[in-house]
Design an enzyme around this catalytic site. Structure first.
Site, PDB file in Angstrom:
ATOM      1  N   LYS A 166      -8.175  11.254   9.457  1.00  0.00           N
ATOM      2  CA  LYS A 166      -8.884  10.218   8.702  1.00  0.00           C
ATOM      3  C   LYS A 166     -10.092   9.734   9.487  1.00  0.00           C
ATOM      4  O   LYS A 166     -10.065   9.704  10.707  1.00  0.00           O
ATOM      5  CB  LYS A 166      -7.956   9.017   8.481  1.00  0.00           C
ATOM      6  CG  LYS A 166      -7.138   9.063   7.216  1.00  0.00           C
ATOM      7  CD  LYS A 166      -6.548   7.692   6.974  1.00  0.00           C
ATOM      8  CE  LYS A 166      -5.466   7.692   5.914  1.00  0.00           C
ATOM      9  NZ  LYS A 166      -4.773   6.394   5.885  1.00  0.00           N
TER      10      LYS A 166
ATOM     11  N   HIS B 127      -1.004  -8.680   7.283  1.00  0.00           N
ATOM     12  CA  HIS B 127      -0.397  -8.043   8.466  1.00  0.00           C
ATOM     13  C   HIS B 127      -0.027  -9.112   9.505  1.00  0.00           C
ATOM     14  O   HIS B 127       1.061  -9.070  10.083  1.00  0.00           O
ATOM     15  CB  HIS B 127      -1.386  -7.073   9.140  1.00  0.00           C
ATOM     16  CG  HIS B 127      -1.725  -5.855   8.334  1.00  0.00           C
ATOM     17  ND1 HIS B 127      -3.002  -5.542   7.944  1.00  0.00           N
ATOM     18  CD2 HIS B 127      -0.938  -4.852   7.853  1.00  0.00           C
ATOM     19  CE1 HIS B 127      -3.001  -4.396   7.274  1.00  0.00           C
ATOM     20  NE2 HIS B 127      -1.759  -3.958   7.194  1.00  0.00           N
TER      21      HIS B 127
ATOM     22  N   ARG C  41       4.562  -5.261  -0.394  1.00  0.00           N
ATOM     23  CA  ARG C  41       3.798  -6.150  -1.277  1.00  0.00           C
ATOM     24  C   ARG C  41       4.213  -6.002  -2.732  1.00  0.00           C
ATOM     25  O   ARG C  41       4.220  -6.955  -3.487  1.00  0.00           O
ATOM     26  CB  ARG C  41       2.291  -5.835  -1.186  1.00  0.00           C
ATOM     27  CG  ARG C  41       1.641  -6.219   0.104  1.00  0.00           C
ATOM     28  CD  ARG C  41       0.304  -5.573   0.244  1.00  0.00           C
ATOM     29  NE  ARG C  41       0.441  -4.125   0.183  1.00  0.00           N
ATOM     30  CZ  ARG C  41      -0.524  -3.251   0.380  1.00  0.00           C
ATOM     31  NH1 ARG C  41      -1.742  -3.669   0.623  1.00  0.00           N
ATOM     32  NH2 ARG C  41      -0.298  -1.950   0.332  1.00  0.00           N
TER      33      ARG C  41
ATOM     34  N   SER D 260      -6.470  -3.561   3.111  1.00  0.00           N
ATOM     35  CA  SER D 260      -7.624  -3.379   4.003  1.00  0.00           C
ATOM     36  C   SER D 260      -8.799  -2.756   3.243  1.00  0.00           C
ATOM     37  O   SER D 260      -9.949  -3.159   3.427  1.00  0.00           O
ATOM     38  CB  SER D 260      -7.240  -2.473   5.181  1.00  0.00           C
ATOM     39  OG  SER D 260      -6.161  -3.024   5.880  1.00  0.00           O
TER      40      SER D 260
END
Ligand code: PNS
Length: 159
Positions: free
Chosen positions: A41, A17, A90, A128
């Site tokens: 979440k 990031h 990615r 992450s």
């Protein structure tokens, strides 16, 4: 003035990031890192913790501002008068979700453009969630996250 918005969960931010943020600031005047407040979440770090971590990790970069938002990204962008979203890619698997997100945002507000930046090869495999798993079992995460986030993860998972 070219303002980019880099939205995300950043739970926590990785060196991938940070790399996108630093490269994006080379092509914009101002970059707003916008942390999503997602009430559905249960994050590992609170929004306040993530905001503090990102500010610390990016403190040398005067073009960056770190903030948070809730609700739709398009509404947040309208509020701050921004039209450009930056997202990192990615792998091909990222593309499918990102394509959908970009099209939905554009459909909601045709002024919004999404720019994709390819992740630097050394960070291609970072996520992450994987980093949190490694940290949980005391693995070495030095090359995955900035120092302040490594320390926060170690504190979080202290036995
Ligand atoms: O880091 P992430 O979790 O991949 O980031 C996803 C994020 C925050 C960019 C995305 O979920 C988002 O923009 N959420 C805000 C709600 C929204 O606008 N959704 C639009 C598509 S329906």
């Amino acid at each position: 003035m070219k303002i980019f918005v880099y939205p995300g969960s950043f739970d926590p931010a990785t060196k991938g990031h940070i790399d996108i943020i630093e490269r994006a600031t080379n092509i914009c005047d101002k970059l707003i890192v916008a942390i999503l407040v997602n009430n559905n979440k249960k994050p590992t770090f609170s929004v306040e913790e993530r905001e503090k971590q990102l500010k610390e990790a990016l403190k040398g970069n005067s073009k960056v501002e770190v903030t948070s938002f809730s609700g739709l990204l398009v509404d947040f962008m309208k509020e701050i008068n921004a039209t450009i979203v930056i997202r990192g890619l990615r792998a091909v698997s990222d593309f499918e979700v990102e394509f959908q997100l970009a099209l939905l945002n554009k459909n909601q507000n045709p002024d919004i453009e999404t720019l994709f930046m390819i992740t630097s090869p050394e960070y291609l495999y970072l996520s992450s969630s994987m980093i949190k798993e490694i940290a949980m079992y005391n693995g070495n995460i030095d090359s995955y996250v900035p120092k302040c986030i490594k320390e926060a993860l170690e504190k979080k998972y202290v036995k």
